[in-house]
Write an enzyme that holds these catalytic residues in place. Structure first.
Site, PDB file in Angstrom:
ATOM      1  N   MET A   1       0.872  -1.272  -0.071  1.00 41.89           N
ATOM      2  CA  MET A   1       0.068  -0.241  -0.064  1.00 41.89           C
ATOM      3  C   MET A   1       0.942   1.142  -0.105  1.00 41.89           C
ATOM      4  O   MET A   1       1.878   1.162   0.790  1.00 41.89           O
ATOM      5  CB  MET A   1      -0.752   0.014   1.225  1.00 41.89           C
ATOM      6  CG  MET A   1      -1.858  -1.260   1.357  1.00 41.89           C
ATOM      7  SD  MET A   1      -2.674  -1.385   2.795  1.00 41.89           S
ATOM      8  CE  MET A   1      -4.215  -0.796   2.418  1.00 41.89           C
ATOM      9  N   GLN A  55       5.893  -4.937  -5.769  1.00 40.93           N
ATOM     10  CA  GLN A  55       4.733  -4.762  -6.622  1.00 40.93           C
ATOM     11  C   GLN A  55       5.571  -3.448  -7.469  1.00 40.93           C
ATOM     12  O   GLN A  55       5.752  -2.617  -7.235  1.00 40.93           O
ATOM     13  CB  GLN A  55       3.491  -4.338  -5.783  1.00 40.93           C
ATOM     14  CG  GLN A  55       2.510  -4.273  -7.181  1.00 40.93           C
ATOM     15  CD  GLN A  55       1.294  -3.528  -6.509  1.00 40.93           C
ATOM     16  OE1 GLN A  55       1.351  -2.339  -6.104  1.00 40.93           O
ATOM     17  NE2 GLN A  55       0.073  -4.308  -6.607  1.00 40.93           N
ATOM     18  N   CYS A  86      -4.439  -0.076  -9.262  1.00 39.83           N
ATOM     19  CA  CYS A  86      -4.590   1.015  -8.902  1.00 39.83           C
ATOM     20  C   CYS A  86      -5.459   2.169  -9.799  1.00 39.83           C
ATOM     21  O   CYS A  86      -5.407   2.241 -10.877  1.00 39.83           O
ATOM     22  CB  CYS A  86      -3.154   1.862  -8.840  1.00 39.83           C
ATOM     23  SG  CYS A  86      -3.117   3.508  -8.187  1.00 39.83           S
ATOM     24  N   LYS A 125      -2.080  -8.099  -9.858  1.00 42.92           N
ATOM     25  CA  LYS A 125      -3.108  -7.766  -8.792  1.00 42.92           C
ATOM     26  C   LYS A 125      -4.205  -6.921  -9.670  1.00 42.92           C
ATOM     27  O   LYS A 125      -4.030  -6.138 -10.415  1.00 42.92           O
ATOM     28  CB  LYS A 125      -2.409  -6.469  -7.878  1.00 42.92           C
ATOM     29  CG  LYS A 125      -3.570  -5.948  -7.054  1.00 42.92           C
ATOM     30  CD  LYS A 125      -3.550  -6.646  -5.521  1.00 42.92           C
ATOM     31  CE  LYS A 125      -4.812  -5.736  -4.731  1.00 42.92           C
ATOM     32  NZ  LYS A 125      -4.490  -4.510  -4.591  1.00 42.92           N
ATOM     33  N   GLY A 187     -10.047  -7.736  -0.158  1.00 48.31           N
ATOM     34  CA  GLY A 187     -11.267  -6.675   0.026  1.00 48.31           C
ATOM     35  C   GLY A 187     -12.074  -6.888   1.056  1.00 48.31           C
ATOM     36  O   GLY A 187     -13.021  -7.984   1.386  1.00 48.31           O
ATOM     37  N   ASP A 188     -12.126  -6.116   2.029  1.00 48.84           N
ATOM     38  CA  ASP A 188     -12.987  -5.878   3.232  1.00 48.84           C
ATOM     39  C   ASP A 188     -12.676  -7.167   4.108  1.00 48.84           C
ATOM     40  O   ASP A 188     -13.811  -7.712   4.601  1.00 48.84           O
ATOM     41  CB  ASP A 188     -14.232  -5.678   2.951  1.00 48.84           C
ATOM     42  CG  ASP A 188     -14.722  -4.586   2.358  1.00 48.84           C
ATOM     43  OD1 ASP A 188     -13.599  -3.732   2.153  1.00 48.84           O
ATOM     44  OD2 ASP A 188     -15.920  -3.919   2.568  1.00 48.84           O
ATOM     45  N   GLY A 210      -5.164  -5.755   3.581  1.00 45.05           N
ATOM     46  CA  GLY A 210      -4.721  -4.298   3.311  1.00 45.05           C
ATOM     47  C   GLY A 210      -4.894  -3.557   4.477  1.00 45.05           C
ATOM     48  O   GLY A 210      -4.382  -3.682   5.715  1.00 45.05           O
ATOM     49  N   ARG A 211      -6.112  -2.818   4.568  1.00 45.71           N
ATOM     50  CA  ARG A 211      -6.352  -1.764   5.437  1.00 45.71           C
ATOM     51  C   ARG A 211      -6.350  -2.258   7.069  1.00 45.71           C
ATOM     52  O   ARG A 211      -5.900  -1.673   7.958  1.00 45.71           O
ATOM     53  CB  ARG A 211      -7.492  -0.929   5.041  1.00 45.71           C
ATOM     54  CG  ARG A 211      -7.283  -0.053   4.027  1.00 45.71           C
ATOM     55  CD  ARG A 211      -8.749   0.457   3.455  1.00 45.71           C
ATOM     56  NE  ARG A 211      -9.663  -0.639   3.048  1.00 45.71           N
ATOM     57  CZ  ARG A 211     -10.994  -0.718   2.941  1.00 45.71           C
ATOM     58  NH1 ARG A 211     -11.536   0.349   2.991  1.00 45.71           N
ATOM     59  NH2 ARG A 211     -11.811  -1.923   2.580  1.00 45.71           N
TER      60      ARG A 211
HETATM   61  C1  LIG Z   1      -3.729   4.056   1.169  1.00 46.48           C
HETATM   62  C2  LIG Z   1      -3.897   2.795   0.240  1.00 46.48           C
HETATM   63  C3  LIG Z   1      -2.944   2.459  -0.426  1.00 46.48           C
HETATM   64  C4  LIG Z   1      -2.851   1.500  -1.540  1.00 46.48           C
HETATM   65  N1  LIG Z   1      -2.048   1.260  -2.073  1.00 46.48           N
HETATM   66  C5  LIG Z   1      -1.909   0.102  -3.137  1.00 46.48           C
HETATM   67  C6  LIG Z   1      -0.671  -0.203  -4.024  1.00 46.48           C
HETATM   68  O1  LIG Z   1       0.505   0.391  -3.702  1.00 46.48           O
HETATM   69  N2  LIG Z   1      -0.840  -1.391  -4.721  1.00 46.48           N
HETATM   70  C7  LIG Z   1      -1.988  -1.969  -4.548  1.00 46.48           C
HETATM   71  O2  LIG Z   1      -2.025  -3.127  -5.398  1.00 46.48           O
HETATM   72  N3  LIG Z   1      -3.005  -1.756  -3.928  1.00 46.48           N
HETATM   73  C8  LIG Z   1      -3.016  -0.878  -3.090  1.00 46.48           C
HETATM   74  N4  LIG Z   1      -4.125  -0.193  -2.484  1.00 46.48           N
HETATM   75  C9  LIG Z   1      -5.277  -1.226  -2.541  1.00 46.48           C
HETATM   76  C10 LIG Z   1      -5.104  -2.323  -1.556  1.00 46.48           C
HETATM   77  O3  LIG Z   1      -4.000  -2.927  -1.613  1.00 46.48           O
HETATM   78  C11 LIG Z   1      -6.493  -3.273  -1.318  1.00 46.48           C
HETATM   79  O4  LIG Z   1      -6.818  -3.836  -2.710  1.00 46.48           O
HETATM   80  C12 LIG Z   1      -7.617  -2.455  -0.974  1.00 46.48           C
HETATM   81  O5  LIG Z   1      -7.457  -1.647   0.018  1.00 46.48           O
HETATM   82  C13 LIG Z   1      -8.752  -3.509  -0.598  1.00 46.48           C
HETATM   83  O6  LIG Z   1      -8.323  -4.388   0.506  1.00 46.48           O
HETATM   84  P1  LIG Z   1      -8.554  -4.228   2.023  1.00 46.48           P
HETATM   85  O7  LIG Z   1     -10.132  -4.081   2.323  1.00 46.48           O
HETATM   86  O8  LIG Z   1      -7.904  -5.326   2.632  1.00 46.48           O
HETATM   87  O9  LIG Z   1      -7.769  -2.862   2.312  1.00 46.48           O
HETATM   88  C14 LIG Z   1      -3.905   0.655  -1.782  1.00 46.48           C
HETATM   89  C15 LIG Z   1      -5.289   1.192  -0.650  1.00 46.48           C
HETATM   90  C16 LIG Z   1      -5.078   2.151   0.074  1.00 46.48           C
HETATM   91  C17 LIG Z   1      -6.314   2.396   0.970  1.00 46.48           C
END
Ligand SMILES: Cc1cc2nc3c(=O)[nH]c(=O)nc-3n(C[C@H](O)[C@H](O)[C@H](O)COP(=O)(O)O)c2cc1C
Length: 315
Positions: A1, A55, A86, A125, A187-188, A210-211
């Site tokens: 991220m 990545q 992205c 991705k 996702g979520d 992720g989050r």
């Molecule tokens: C602040 C932020 C930065 C992110 N940066 C990337 C990134 O550099 N590469 C990527 O593939 N996804 C990126 N994502 C998306 C996340 O990898 C992920 O697909 C998305 O947040 C959903 O997953 P989660 O619900 O577990 O957060 C980013 C998301 C956020 C919120």
């Protein structure tokens, strides 16, 4: 991220219990090719945050090829992940990330170039195709697999959705069913139960978080405990990860430390009912030391609430 999963954060995650794979934040192939990669803090890592996948983002196949050759020669990464996910304005305008979902031939060329450059594992991705066009997603995915990409990671929200709607996990299931490839769902996932449910309802081979990991860097430990059927260990005191993270910030260049700390706090503080208010106060402090002093006051009497993680704001 982007801006978040740097070496210091990954080290924090490793402290509590590492995932099976770590990923870097996205790194531009152009940066790798035209700047000395040893000096790029996005690529810095330690023994603790391995196996580590880099990545890569961009849109020129020849730069992907060159970047991977350089990285393969200079480092020992576990593999490479191609960013077709992205959907920020910059990616949209410049035609990389999720914009490539609408250019499947170019995406295939990128995958082919990446495959020529390395024998290491290659993943991609993806987001859902624009308008959740499943046929388009499946055909895009088949194209990448035909070029030698082995693993697909799907965040099933369409590029135009941001985080506004829930992800359609059923598209993860469809992707697995239709391709039979190694699929990682994303996702979520906000709790260990969510991870188990994603695995069982979609048939995916792995889960990417992720989050929720920004709020609970120990979530990977908890997911593994849950999968093994054990009771979850209690969460740490809210200040513990903060103090650890500050220590690990030494792994980043001095110029980035405070900025990266503040960026992470925006997420971490969302664990607490008044977290975004705390964040507003922290932001007004002008040094890392002052921020830390205030945090010690604010978090002393807090507790990390039970799962699921709830995200109050995405930015
Ligand atoms: C602040 C932020 C930065 C992110 N940066 C990337 C990134 O550099 N590469 C990527 O593939 N996804 C990126 N994502 C998306 C996340 O990898 C992920 O697909 C998305 O947040 C959903 O997953 P989660 O619900 O577990 O957060 C980013 C998301 C956020 C919120």
């Amino acid at each position: 991220m982007d801006g978040l999963t740097h070496v210091a954060f990954r080290r924090l995650v490793a402290h509590y219990g590492p995932p099976d794979l770590f990923y870097t934040e996205m790194v531009s192939v152009r940066a790798v090719v035209f700047q000395p990669p040893e000096r790029d803090p996005y690529l810095w890592h330690t023994e603790a945050d391995r196996p580590l996948i880099v990545q890569l983002s961009g849109r020129e196949p020849e730069l992907f090829e060159e970047a991977i050759r350089i990285l393969d020669q200079k480092f020992d990464f576990a593999g490479y992940d191609l960013n077709f996910g992205c959907s920020r304005g910059r990616a949209r305008r410049q035609g990389w990330g999720a914009a490539l979902l609408s250019e499947p031939d170019l995406a295939r060329e990128i995958a082919r170039a990446a495959r020529r450059a390395t024998r290491k594992p290659l993943s991609a991705k993806l987001r859902s195709a624009p308008g959740h066009n499943l046929k388009k997603l499946l055909s895009f995915a088949e194209g990448l697999l035909a070029e030698g990409v082995e693993t697909l990671i799907l965040h099933p929200r369409a590029p135009e959705e941001g985080f506004r709607r829930p992800p359609r996990w059923e598209e993860i299931r469809e992707l697995k069913r239709a391709t039979g490839a190694r699929i990682i769902g994303n996702g979520d996932v906000f709790s260990p139960e969510d991870a188990v449910r994603m695995l069982s309802t979609t048939g995916c081979d792995g889960v990417m978080i992720g989050r929720a990991a920004l709020l609970r860097p120990w979530i990977f430990r908890d997911v593994k405990t849950k999968l093994q059927g054990g009771p979850l260990p209690p969460p740490p005191h809210p200040l513990e990860p903060v103090e650890l993270f500050v220590r690990y910030l030494d792994l980043l260049p001095e110029t980035l430390r405070e900025k990266r700390f503040t960026l992470w706090l925006f997420w971490y503080l969302q664990n607490f009912p008044f977290g975004l208010y705390y964040f507003g106060r922290i932001q007004k402090e002008t040094s890392l030391e002052a921020k830390l002093d205030l945090l010690r006051d604010l978090l002393a009497a807090e507790e990390v609430p039970p799962y699921p993680v709830s995200i109050r704001q995405n930015r």
